[in-house]
Write a protein that holds these residues in place. Structure first.
Motif, PDB file in Angstrom:
ATOM      1  N   GLN A 362       0.811  -1.212   0.000  1.00 34.20           N
ATOM      2  CA  GLN A 362       0.000   0.000   0.000  1.00 34.20           C
ATOM      3  C   GLN A 362       0.845   1.262   0.000  1.00 34.20           C
ATOM      4  O   GLN A 362       0.505   2.251  -0.645  1.00 34.20           O
ATOM      5  CB  GLN A 362      -0.899  -0.035   1.237  1.00 34.20           C
ATOM      6  CG  GLN A 362      -1.875   1.120   1.350  1.00 34.20           C
ATOM      7  CD  GLN A 362      -2.800   0.914   2.536  1.00 34.20           C
ATOM      8  OE1 GLN A 362      -3.270  -0.196   2.764  1.00 34.20           O
ATOM      9  NE2 GLN A 362      -3.041   1.964   3.283  1.00 34.20           N
ATOM     10  N   GLN A 365       2.311   2.081  -3.597  1.00 29.14           N
ATOM     11  CA  GLN A 365       1.392   1.983  -4.727  1.00 29.14           C
ATOM     12  C   GLN A 365       1.472   3.201  -5.643  1.00 29.14           C
ATOM     13  O   GLN A 365       1.546   3.077  -6.873  1.00 29.14           O
ATOM     14  CB  GLN A 365      -0.045   1.805  -4.205  1.00 29.14           C
ATOM     15  CG  GLN A 365      -1.158   2.188  -5.171  1.00 29.14           C
ATOM     16  CD  GLN A 365      -1.126   1.406  -6.469  1.00 29.14           C
ATOM     17  OE1 GLN A 365      -0.632   0.277  -6.508  1.00 29.14           O
ATOM     18  NE2 GLN A 365      -1.622   1.994  -7.536  1.00 29.14           N
ATOM     19  N   ASN A 444      -6.246  -8.043  -6.696  1.00 26.58           N
ATOM     20  CA  ASN A 444      -6.267  -6.882  -5.810  1.00 26.58           C
ATOM     21  C   ASN A 444      -6.691  -5.657  -6.600  1.00 26.58           C
ATOM     22  O   ASN A 444      -6.133  -5.397  -7.676  1.00 26.58           O
ATOM     23  CB  ASN A 444      -4.884  -6.638  -5.185  1.00 26.58           C
ATOM     24  CG  ASN A 444      -4.936  -5.710  -3.982  1.00 26.58           C
ATOM     25  OD1 ASN A 444      -5.691  -4.748  -3.956  1.00 26.58           O
ATOM     26  ND2 ASN A 444      -4.141  -6.021  -2.981  1.00 26.58           N
ATOM     27  N   GLN A 445      -7.650  -4.914  -6.098  1.00 26.04           N
ATOM     28  CA  GLN A 445      -8.015  -3.629  -6.678  1.00 26.04           C
ATOM     29  C   GLN A 445      -7.280  -2.565  -5.877  1.00 26.04           C
ATOM     30  O   GLN A 445      -7.699  -2.159  -4.799  1.00 26.04           O
ATOM     31  CB  GLN A 445      -9.528  -3.412  -6.617  1.00 26.04           C
ATOM     32  CG  GLN A 445      -9.997  -2.174  -7.364  1.00 26.04           C
ATOM     33  CD  GLN A 445      -9.729  -2.273  -8.851  1.00 26.04           C
ATOM     34  OE1 GLN A 445      -9.985  -3.314  -9.455  1.00 26.04           O
ATOM     35  NE2 GLN A 445      -9.207  -1.223  -9.442  1.00 26.04           N
ATOM     36  N   ALA A 446      -6.106  -2.152  -6.378  1.00 25.51           N
ATOM     37  CA  ALA A 446      -5.237  -1.251  -5.607  1.00 25.51           C
ATOM     38  C   ALA A 446      -5.901   0.095  -5.360  1.00 25.51           C
ATOM     39  O   ALA A 446      -5.886   0.621  -4.254  1.00 25.51           O
ATOM     40  CB  ALA A 446      -3.911  -1.061  -6.340  1.00 25.51           C
ATOM     41  N   THR A 451      -5.082  -1.906 -10.921  1.00 24.81           N
ATOM     42  CA  THR A 451      -5.565  -3.242 -10.600  1.00 24.81           C
ATOM     43  C   THR A 451      -4.416  -4.237 -10.725  1.00 24.81           C
ATOM     44  O   THR A 451      -3.587  -4.119 -11.629  1.00 24.81           O
ATOM     45  CB  THR A 451      -6.688  -3.656 -11.578  1.00 24.81           C
ATOM     46  OG1 THR A 451      -7.664  -2.616 -11.652  1.00 24.81           O
ATOM     47  CG2 THR A 451      -7.356  -4.944 -11.133  1.00 24.81           C
ATOM     48  N   LEU A 494       3.700 -10.176  -4.845  1.00 28.50           N
ATOM     49  CA  LEU A 494       2.796 -10.141  -3.697  1.00 28.50           C
ATOM     50  C   LEU A 494       3.086 -11.356  -2.817  1.00 28.50           C
ATOM     51  O   LEU A 494       3.179 -12.481  -3.321  1.00 28.50           O
ATOM     52  CB  LEU A 494       1.338 -10.197  -4.152  1.00 28.50           C
ATOM     53  CG  LEU A 494       0.730  -8.936  -4.760  1.00 28.50           C
ATOM     54  CD1 LEU A 494      -0.670  -9.239  -5.265  1.00 28.50           C
ATOM     55  CD2 LEU A 494       0.682  -7.815  -3.744  1.00 28.50           C
ATOM     56  N   THR A 496       1.134 -12.892  -1.005  1.00 26.78           N
ATOM     57  CA  THR A 496      -0.002 -13.815  -1.063  1.00 26.78           C
ATOM     58  C   THR A 496      -0.001 -14.675  -2.312  1.00 26.78           C
ATOM     59  O   THR A 496      -0.751 -15.644  -2.402  1.00 26.78           O
ATOM     60  CB  THR A 496      -1.321 -13.016  -1.014  1.00 26.78           C
ATOM     61  OG1 THR A 496      -1.284 -12.015  -2.054  1.00 26.78           O
ATOM     62  CG2 THR A 496      -1.499 -12.345   0.331  1.00 26.78           C
ATOM     63  N   ARG A 581     -11.855  -8.356  -4.304  1.00 24.57           N
ATOM     64  CA  ARG A 581     -10.769  -7.904  -3.440  1.00 24.57           C
ATOM     65  C   ARG A 581     -11.075  -8.163  -1.971  1.00 24.57           C
ATOM     66  O   ARG A 581     -10.190  -8.378  -1.172  1.00 24.57           O
ATOM     67  CB  ARG A 581     -10.433  -6.432  -3.695  1.00 24.57           C
ATOM     68  CG  ARG A 581     -11.504  -5.413  -3.312  1.00 24.57           C
ATOM     69  CD  ARG A 581     -10.931  -4.002  -3.567  1.00 24.57           C
ATOM     70  NE  ARG A 581     -11.837  -2.943  -3.160  1.00 24.57           N
ATOM     71  CZ  ARG A 581     -12.722  -2.402  -3.967  1.00 24.57           C
ATOM     72  NH1 ARG A 581     -12.854  -2.837  -5.210  1.00 24.57           N
ATOM     73  NH2 ARG A 581     -13.507  -1.425  -3.544  1.00 24.57           N
ATOM     74  N   CYS A 584     -10.203 -11.887  -1.459  1.00 20.18           N
ATOM     75  CA  CYS A 584      -8.783 -12.250  -1.536  1.00 20.18           C
ATOM     76  C   CYS A 584      -7.953 -11.657  -0.415  1.00 20.18           C
ATOM     77  O   CYS A 584      -6.971 -12.248   0.006  1.00 20.18           O
ATOM     78  CB  CYS A 584      -8.202 -11.789  -2.878  1.00 20.18           C
ATOM     79  SG  CYS A 584      -8.875 -12.688  -4.280  1.00 20.18           S
ATOM     80  N   HIS A 585      -8.315 -10.465   0.029  1.00 17.72           N
ATOM     81  CA  HIS A 585      -7.403  -9.756   0.942  1.00 17.72           C
ATOM     82  C   HIS A 585      -8.092  -9.176   2.158  1.00 17.72           C
ATOM     83  O   HIS A 585      -7.541  -8.306   2.808  1.00 17.72           O
ATOM     84  CB  HIS A 585      -6.703  -8.613   0.183  1.00 17.72           C
ATOM     85  CG  HIS A 585      -5.737  -9.106  -0.826  1.00 17.72           C
ATOM     86  ND1 HIS A 585      -4.445  -9.423  -0.513  1.00 17.72           N
ATOM     87  CD2 HIS A 585      -5.889  -9.387  -2.141  1.00 17.72           C
ATOM     88  CE1 HIS A 585      -3.815  -9.847  -1.601  1.00 17.72           C
ATOM     89  NE2 HIS A 585      -4.681  -9.836  -2.587  1.00 17.72           N
ATOM     90  N   ALA A 588     -10.583  -3.888   1.959  1.00 19.10           N
ATOM     91  CA  ALA A 588      -9.923  -3.297   0.802  1.00 19.10           C
ATOM     92  C   ALA A 588      -8.905  -2.268   1.241  1.00 19.10           C
ATOM     93  O   ALA A 588      -9.054  -1.619   2.271  1.00 19.10           O
ATOM     94  CB  ALA A 588     -10.959  -2.620  -0.098  1.00 19.10           C
TER      95      ALA A 588
END
Length: 597
Positions: A362, A365, A444-446, A451, A494, A496, A581, A584-585, A588
């Motif tokens: 994060q 980014q 992941n939707q950053a 994305t 990543l 993950t 997202r 997965c994570h 958000a």
């Protein structure tokens, strides 16, 4: 002292010859040369950083005013990293030129070099970007004329200026988000034996703004304010180490309000934190007249080192922060140090030095997104592409440079540019036309424009394993009619999604689409790729003329776009991926509004 190795980075002043045979010079370019006198220097006989900031600001302002045709004021100056120092008797050469003009603001690029008159050598000291705003005239707000780039370098800077502007517009918001998310994880400040109390480094000074400090509009020169801020920051740094420090970096200056002749400027500085070989000093400038309340003019964070006799950074004493606000500044400085390292590592590295995959998180980014888009823009700005072959209105170009092979594929479609942009932005739909995309999922939707996907591709040999890629896709709409739509791709890592035994992990350094609107219905699409080892097997036979698979793929792309030209399903990935997202994570990552809105 001039430099550690003064002959290593010799700077050449390039000349550009037009087709008419004339030597081209940018009409906004302004040059300033100053010999460094003892009155400009510090105790070590080196040019004061504050004096250099004044000269840089003056040169850039003259360039801005040359383009605007009216007076201009400094709005901000991006991060500055001082690579070398400059000695008494040497010459400072500053070149400033307008890279791009927006509505009433413009970006000015500033290059500072040092010249040794005895050896006839020059080397780079720093490179900076300032934003200047044209002042209102009696007729109202100024509408700046557009900059017309004439050379490849000017085209690159023009294109990148839009991306740097985007970063500036969201800079404060991003920094706030990153600091709040980082400091929550830092815990309590560490206690060090023999630590220096932060209070000992506190400096407060006042300056009266006189006519020599102001421009012809009676506003204080931005460079003068920066010089005063650098002065108090240097004193604060000196009090920590009982030695004379060297300024290495300045975080972005942002002027929050004007200052005028007759103002009293109150300048405050304190060491926020000391690391092993560097310290961060926070400094602010406030103004007042008479009995009015203080007005916040500027804040900045400056990083200093103390050099030993061999010009190597010394180990610094630790700092004991003041309670409450001091501890907050101490913790935030740790987060800012990480941000600075991310910026330097991701943005400042030469393209050949950047590793293929950079760990995404994060906090970096914004810089990864900037680097992603900038790398694609730089590749697109190259003018020495060679047409390799052409078939069915699809053209394949190659470019070999610095032992690196790049290629681009170009075609036209009868689909509006914005619809083309939306259809190509969602990489999951690429499976519909590109046989190399066997699987594609959003992991992941950053943020709204960025994305992260996992893409799986089939094996290039009969018995080999397929490859998979973890790709950051960064979308950009045009800043104005002179910009294309962009979809930039690069590999990230990543935790993950580590490599697996089922696939060979491939990497993409720079790839993506440039989408130009040629008319309301006709769009030019150009796909770029810097051929890394993981990508090369897919296209080597095409480049060698032994296959036409790429022509088939991009013909399929054209058919896909034309079949979906009126589809309402062409939505940005961010509108489709909320559930993905979260699954997965967990929660958000931080979200923010796009600067295009």
């Amino acid at each position: 002292m001039a430099s550690d190795r003064p002959g290593e980075d010799t700077i050449q002043d390039p000349l550009f010859i037009l087709e008419t045979g004339e030597v081209y010079r940018n009409p906004t370019e302004v040059k300033m040369s100053q010999i460094v006198l003892p009155c400009h220097a510090n105790h070590c006989g080196e040019l004061s950083a504050g004096q250099l900031l004044k000269w840089m600001d003056s040169t850039a302002c003259l360039s801005a005013e040359r383009h605007a045709g009216c007076s201009c004021i400094t709005a901000s100056v991006d991060d500055i990293h001082f690579e070398r120092t400059i000695g008494v008797g040497q010459v400072v050469n500053i070149i400033a030129k307008v890279n791009r003009a927006f509505t009433s603001s413009m970006e000015v690029g500033i290059l500072v070099t040092c010249e040794d008159l005895y050896t006839d050598r020059q080397w780079k000291v720093c490179h900076a970007f300032g934003t200047f705003v044209a002042r209102r005239t009696e007729a109202g707000k100024v509408q700046l004329k557009q900059v017309i780039p004439r050379t490849q370098m000017e085209q690159m800077e023009y294109s990148l200026a839009a991306e740097r502007r985007r970063m500036r517009l969201i800079h404060a918001e991003i920094i706030t988000d990153l600091l709040s998310s980082s400091t929550a994880q830092l815990g309590e400040c560490q206690e060090y034996q023999d630590a220096v109390p932060a209070e000992r480094t506190r400096v407060e000074s006042v300056e009266l703004v006189l006519p020599p400090h102001a421009n012809h509009q009676v506003s204080t020169f931005g460079g003068q304010i920066m010089a005063w801020m650098e002065n108090v920051a240097t004193i604060a740094a000196s009090r920590l180490c009982n030695a004379h420090p060297t300024l290495r970096t300045i975080d972005m200056f942002h002027f929050r309000g004007p200052s005028h002749i007759g103002d009293r400027l109150v300048l405050k500085a304190i060491v926020n934190n000391a690391f092993k070989n560097s310290m961060e000093v926070g400094v602010c400038a406030e103004a007042y007249q008479g009995g009015e309340p203080l007005r916040h003019i500027n804040s900045a964070f400056m990083t200093f080192e103390v050099l030993d006799s061999d010009r190597k950074p010394r180990t610094l004493p630790r700092i004991r922060p003041e309670p409450v606000d001091g501890k907050r500044r101490y913790q935030e400085s740790i987060a800012r140090k990480k941000i600075r390292l991310d910026r330097k590592y991701i943005i400042s590295c030469k393209q050949t030095e950047v590793p293929l995959s950079v760990p995404w998180d994060q906090s970096n980014q914004m810089y990864l997104s900037y680097n992603n888009v900038s790398a694609l823009k730089l590749m697109a700005a190259r003018n020495n592409w060679v047409l390799n072959s052409e078939k069915n209105k699809v053209s394949l170009y190659t470019l070999e440079e610095n032992q690196m092979l790049c290629f681009k594929v170009e075609t036209h479609v009868d689909v509006p540019a914005e619809q083309t942009f939306h259809l190509l932005s969602d990489l999951r739909r690429r499976q519909e036309w590109d046989r190399h995309y066997e699987e594609c999922e959003v992991i992941n939707q950053a943020d709204e424009d960025d994305t992260i996907y996992r893409v799986a591709t089939p094996s290039v040999s009969k018995d080999g394993k397929g490859q998979d890629f973890i790709l950051l896709a960064s979308r950009r709409k045009p800043c104005d009619a002179r910009d294309p739509y962009l979809i930039a791709l690069r590999s990230v890592t990543l935790p993950t999604h580590p490599p697996t035994d089922d696939y060979t992990r491939g990497e993409v350094l720079c790839a993506g689409f440039s989408i130009w609107e040629e008319s309301s219905t006709v769009t030019k699409i150009t796909y770029y790729n810097q051929a890394t080892p993981g990508v090369l097997p897919y296209i080597s036979t095409d480049i060698a003329g032994l296959s036409s698979s790429f022509y088939c793929i991009f013909s399929a792309c054209s058919h896909f776009l034309e079949a979906n030209r009126d589809s309402l399903a062409a939505l940005p990935p961010s509108a489709l991926c909320t559930v993905t997202r979260q699954d997965c994570h967990g929660p958000a990552p931080y979200e923010r509004k796009s600067s295009n809105q």
